[in-house]
Design an enzyme around this catalytic site. Structure first.
Site, PDB file in Angstrom:
ATOM      1  N   GLY A  11       0.847  -1.204   0.000  1.00 34.37           N
ATOM      2  CA  GLY A  11       0.000   0.000   0.000  1.00 34.37           C
ATOM      3  C   GLY A  11       0.874   1.242   0.000  1.00 34.37           C
ATOM      4  O   GLY A  11       1.845   1.311   0.749  1.00 34.37           O
ATOM      5  N   ARG A  72       0.944  -5.130  -5.026  1.00 32.03           N
ATOM      6  CA  ARG A  72       1.104  -6.293  -4.144  1.00 32.03           C
ATOM      7  C   ARG A  72       1.201  -7.497  -5.071  1.00 32.03           C
ATOM      8  O   ARG A  72       0.399  -7.613  -5.993  1.00 32.03           O
ATOM      9  CB  ARG A  72      -0.101  -6.420  -3.209  1.00 32.03           C
ATOM     10  CG  ARG A  72      -0.191  -5.272  -2.216  1.00 32.03           C
ATOM     11  CD  ARG A  72      -1.176  -5.587  -1.095  1.00 32.03           C
ATOM     12  NE  ARG A  72      -1.026  -4.637  -0.003  1.00 32.03           N
ATOM     13  CZ  ARG A  72      -1.844  -3.615   0.215  1.00 32.03           C
ATOM     14  NH1 ARG A  72      -2.878  -3.418  -0.568  1.00 32.03           N
ATOM     15  NH2 ARG A  72      -1.627  -2.795   1.218  1.00 32.03           N
ATOM     16  N   ASP A 103       5.339  -4.513   6.141  1.00 30.20           N
ATOM     17  CA  ASP A 103       5.775  -5.833   6.591  1.00 30.20           C
ATOM     18  C   ASP A 103       5.922  -6.853   5.446  1.00 30.20           C
ATOM     19  O   ASP A 103       6.944  -7.537   5.347  1.00 30.20           O
ATOM     20  CB  ASP A 103       4.769  -6.354   7.639  1.00 30.20           C
ATOM     21  CG  ASP A 103       5.120  -7.729   8.132  1.00 30.20           C
ATOM     22  OD1 ASP A 103       6.106  -7.825   8.880  1.00 30.20           O
ATOM     23  OD2 ASP A 103       4.442  -8.704   7.740  1.00 30.20           O
ATOM     24  N   THR A 125       4.519   2.693   5.253  1.00 28.48           N
ATOM     25  CA  THR A 125       3.115   2.304   5.452  1.00 28.48           C
ATOM     26  C   THR A 125       2.460   3.321   6.377  1.00 28.48           C
ATOM     27  O   THR A 125       3.099   3.800   7.321  1.00 28.48           O
ATOM     28  CB  THR A 125       2.975   0.895   6.070  1.00 28.48           C
ATOM     29  OG1 THR A 125       1.618   0.713   6.512  1.00 28.48           O
ATOM     30  CG2 THR A 125       3.885   0.661   7.264  1.00 28.48           C
ATOM     31  N   ASP A 127       0.260   2.563   8.428  1.00 24.02           N
ATOM     32  CA  ASP A 127      -0.299   1.843   9.580  1.00 24.02           C
ATOM     33  C   ASP A 127       0.500   1.984  10.882  1.00 24.02           C
ATOM     34  O   ASP A 127      -0.028   1.703  11.951  1.00 24.02           O
ATOM     35  CB  ASP A 127      -0.428   0.346   9.252  1.00 24.02           C
ATOM     36  CG  ASP A 127      -1.372   0.082   8.095  1.00 24.02           C
ATOM     37  OD1 ASP A 127      -2.212   0.957   7.798  1.00 24.02           O
ATOM     38  OD2 ASP A 127      -1.263  -0.994   7.468  1.00 24.02           O
ATOM     39  N   ASP A 129       2.768   0.031  11.930  1.00 23.41           N
ATOM     40  CA  ASP A 129       2.726  -1.307  12.532  1.00 23.41           C
ATOM     41  C   ASP A 129       4.041  -2.064  12.366  1.00 23.41           C
ATOM     42  O   ASP A 129       4.072  -3.291  12.441  1.00 23.41           O
ATOM     43  CB  ASP A 129       1.561  -2.124  11.923  1.00 23.41           C
ATOM     44  CG  ASP A 129       1.710  -2.309  10.418  1.00 23.41           C
ATOM     45  OD1 ASP A 129       2.571  -1.645   9.811  1.00 23.41           O
ATOM     46  OD2 ASP A 129       0.953  -3.118   9.845  1.00 23.41           O
ATOM     47  N   ARG A 171      -4.966  -1.920   9.455  1.00 24.48           N
ATOM     48  CA  ARG A 171      -4.944  -3.396   9.536  1.00 24.48           C
ATOM     49  C   ARG A 171      -5.183  -3.838  10.974  1.00 24.48           C
ATOM     50  O   ARG A 171      -6.119  -3.387  11.581  1.00 24.48           O
ATOM     51  CB  ARG A 171      -3.621  -3.962   9.013  1.00 24.48           C
ATOM     52  CG  ARG A 171      -3.497  -3.887   7.510  1.00 24.48           C
ATOM     53  CD  ARG A 171      -2.276  -4.636   7.051  1.00 24.48           C
ATOM     54  NE  ARG A 171      -1.992  -4.292   5.683  1.00 24.48           N
ATOM     55  CZ  ARG A 171      -2.609  -4.842   4.630  1.00 24.48           C
ATOM     56  NH1 ARG A 171      -3.506  -5.771   4.807  1.00 24.48           N
ATOM     57  NH2 ARG A 171      -2.314  -4.463   3.416  1.00 24.48           N
TER      58      ARG A 171
END
Ligand code: F6P
Length: 318
Positions: A11, A72, A103, A125, A127, A129, A171
């Site tokens: 993304g 992706r 990731d 990202t 996110d 994360d 996510r």
């Protein structure tokens, strides 16, 4: 002249362009030849390479998205896909590969490293994360986008004395919801990492209106639930006029914040330093304002935990 290739994968996030620019310009300044790979690992398998000179990365610092584009790829997870990629890198004479992504992109980079390609990760990202970095590229910009959107929703919710349930991305990580919840002074934050009780939230919302509030906002991280479902339960529990909004991909757009531009410029500089030292198989991050790096394995073996103190701060401020 040694060659460095750069790609963006997974993304997209605001600041990826700024990161590409920093890698390319610092690389050129240090005497490397720079190559761009279009559409992430897909372009790597399809030999979609372009030469990047300093001008090629002009006018992109302040643009969201990634001019190299992203994808992706399921094929890249296979042995056949990876061997196509390795052959293409070897044929093009690439010595080092910089992967800007999250990731999944790091897993791909680690697989290439294991097969002899010197790889580097930059945490791209929204996110937030990725373990062992306080921030990921685009997270700060996304928080600003979400904070602005909440402001807009607050205006109309106030006029109609409504409850707004807002779903944000992330996510399985609740960082966007928690940080934007604090920056916007919302009434409740629902994130996957912490227990939540919809009855308790409902009671609090009713109390708020009884105390004269003209609107209420509930933030929900996509990993914890759907805005529509939560809005339905709140309406049933409270009889308050409730609306659900899913912010969606709007969160991934917009000009990168000053923070994201400086952060990525620093990482571009640092990744070239690591290349010059011939340290590879690592991803960069920022910990307590220092640019740091860790091996991919260290990152995979480290759990990305929610900041419990920040959650407590949120609870104390509501
Ligand atoms: O990882 C970034 C992210 O925006 C997540 O927050 C979200 O769940 C996902 O990507 C959406 O993916 P796509 O753009 O493929 O719909």
């Amino acid at each position: 002249m040694k060659k460095i290739a750069v790609l963006t994968s997974g993304g997209d996030s605001q600041g990826m362009n700024s990161a590409i620019r920093a890698v390319v310009r610092t690389g050129i300044a240090s005497g490397f030849e720079m190559v761009g790979i279009k559409r992430g690992y897909k372009g790597l398998m399809e030999n979609d390479f372009i030469t990047l000179d300093s001008r090629a990365v002009g006018d992109i610092l302040y643009r969201g998205g990634t001019f190299l584009q992203s994808a992706r790829s399921e094929e890249f997870k296979t042995e056949a896909g990876q061997s196509k990629a390795i052959n293409n890198l070897k044929e093009a004479g690439i010595d080092y590969l910089v992967v800007i992504g999250g990731d999944g992109s790091y897993r791909g980079a680690a697989a290439l490293q294991q097969q002899g390609i010197k790889t580097y990760g930059l945490p791209g990202t929204i996110d937030n994360d990725i373990p062992l970095t306080d921030y990921t590229i685009g997270f700060d910009t996304t928080l600003n986008v979400v904070t602005d959107a909440i402001g807009n929703l607050r205006d109309t919710m106030s006029s109609h004395e409504r409850v707004s349930v807002i779903e944000v991305m992330g996510r399985s990580c609740g960082d966007i919801a928690l940080h934007a919840g604090i920056s916007s002074g919302v009434d409740a934050v629902i994130i996957p990492e912490m227990k939540w009780d919809i009855e308790e939230i409902s009671k609090k919302l009713v109390q708020g209106f009884e105390n004269g509030k003209t609107h209420s906002i509930v933030m929900v991280a996509e990993g914890a639930g759907k805005a529509e479902d939560i809005a339905t339960i709140i309406k049933e529990n409270t009889d308050l006029d409730t609306r659900a909004t899913v912010l969606g991909h709007i969160q991934r757009g917009g000009t990168p914040s000053a923070f994201d531009r400086v952060f990525t410029s620093r990482m571009g500089y640092n990744v070239i330093e690591l290349i010059e030292k011939d340290i590879s198989g690592v991803a960069l991050g920022m910990e307590t304002n220092e640019i740091t790096y860790h091996t991919f394995e260290e990152i995979f073996n480290h759990e990305d935990k929610v900041d419990k103190t920040l959650y407590k701060i949120f609870k104390d401020l509501v």
